[in-house]
Write a protein that holds these residues in place. Sequence first.
Motif, PDB file in Angstrom:
ATOM      1  N   UNK A   4      -3.808   7.350   5.361  1.00  0.00           N
ATOM      2  CA  UNK A   4      -3.567   8.517   4.515  1.00  0.00           C
ATOM      3  C   UNK A   4      -2.067   8.754   4.431  1.00  0.00           C
ATOM      4  N   UNK A   5      -1.556   8.789   3.199  1.00  0.00           N
ATOM      5  CA  UNK A   5      -0.148   9.095   2.948  1.00  0.00           C
ATOM      6  C   UNK A   5      -0.099  10.191   1.887  1.00  0.00           C
ATOM      7  N   UNK A   6       1.099  10.570   1.481  1.00  0.00           N
ATOM      8  CA  UNK A   6       1.243  11.530   0.387  1.00  0.00           C
ATOM      9  C   UNK A   6       0.766  10.934  -0.935  1.00  0.00           C
ATOM     10  N   UNK A   7       0.693   9.599  -1.012  1.00  0.00           N
ATOM     11  CA  UNK A   7       0.367   8.909  -2.262  1.00  0.00           C
ATOM     12  C   UNK A   7      -1.065   8.402  -2.333  1.00  0.00           C
ATOM     13  N   UNK A   8      -1.642   8.072  -1.171  1.00  0.00           N
ATOM     14  CA  UNK A   8      -2.994   7.504  -1.149  1.00  0.00           C
ATOM     15  C   UNK A   8      -3.788   8.008   0.045  1.00  0.00           C
ATOM     16  N   UNK A   9      -5.093   7.905  -0.068  1.00  0.00           N
ATOM     17  CA  UNK A   9      -6.018   8.159   1.035  1.00  0.00           C
ATOM     18  C   UNK A   9      -7.083   7.068   0.931  1.00  0.00           C
ATOM     19  N   UNK A  10      -7.017   6.083   1.823  1.00  0.00           N
ATOM     20  CA  UNK A  10      -7.884   4.907   1.758  1.00  0.00           C
ATOM     21  C   UNK A  10      -8.672   4.790   3.053  1.00  0.00           C
ATOM     22  N   UNK A  50      -0.730   6.962  -8.144  1.00  0.00           N
ATOM     23  CA  UNK A  50      -0.341   5.919  -9.096  1.00  0.00           C
ATOM     24  C   UNK A  50      -1.026   4.601  -8.743  1.00  0.00           C
ATOM     25  N   UNK A  51      -1.357   3.808  -9.756  1.00  0.00           N
ATOM     26  CA  UNK A  51      -1.985   2.506  -9.518  1.00  0.00           C
ATOM     27  C   UNK A  51      -1.143   1.636  -8.591  1.00  0.00           C
ATOM     28  N   UNK A  52       0.165   1.629  -8.789  1.00  0.00           N
ATOM     29  CA  UNK A  52       1.045   0.813  -7.948  1.00  0.00           C
ATOM     30  C   UNK A  52       0.855   1.182  -6.473  1.00  0.00           C
ATOM     31  N   UNK A  53       0.822   2.479  -6.163  1.00  0.00           N
ATOM     32  CA  UNK A  53       0.641   2.918  -4.780  1.00  0.00           C
ATOM     33  C   UNK A  53      -0.739   2.521  -4.249  1.00  0.00           C
TER      34      UNK A  53
END
Length: 178
Positions: A4-10, A50-53
């Motif tokens: 989990x980051x500011x950009x993604x949660x996987x 974002x898709x890149x992230x």
Amino acid sequence: MRRKTDETDIEINYSKELFVDTGNPVLNHLLKTLFYYMGKNVIIKAKFDLNHHLWEDMGITIGQFLKNEVESKKIKRFGTSILPMDDALILVSIDISRSYTNIDINIKDAEKGFELGNFKELILGLSRYLQSTIHIKQINGENAHHIIEASFKALGSALKTALEPSDKLESTNRVYEV
């Protein structure tokens, strides 16, 4: 495993069946392909900005997930696969030992969702966090969908072999006490 980051949660976990929901239909398709050819059933869920992230962090998360699986285990370490998909013919070779990536792909017929830059970010993250050398070479092909999907199939097949248990430590580099 969760990243989990500011950009993604996987989140990736083992399961009885293969299920992927990243919010990106192309990446869903490719991750199902990867894990199918690895012979692993997982549940993958993701949220992203974002898709890149998403693609970059997915590579990191998969690398961490697989690294945890083989930590302190003897594995075959090497895996190579050559797979076709229509016009595409792709070679993937892996050595799970240290991080290095070489991607030799040239896409002539672009297709939305199958961007080479996102693909490279996923592979770079996987290589760094699994600590593996990954070579991907396009032998033939023009269509982006076919080239990238064949790469995921070959990557899954090569990883399946490399991650298999081994009776011995697959290395000639030994540490000797003096």
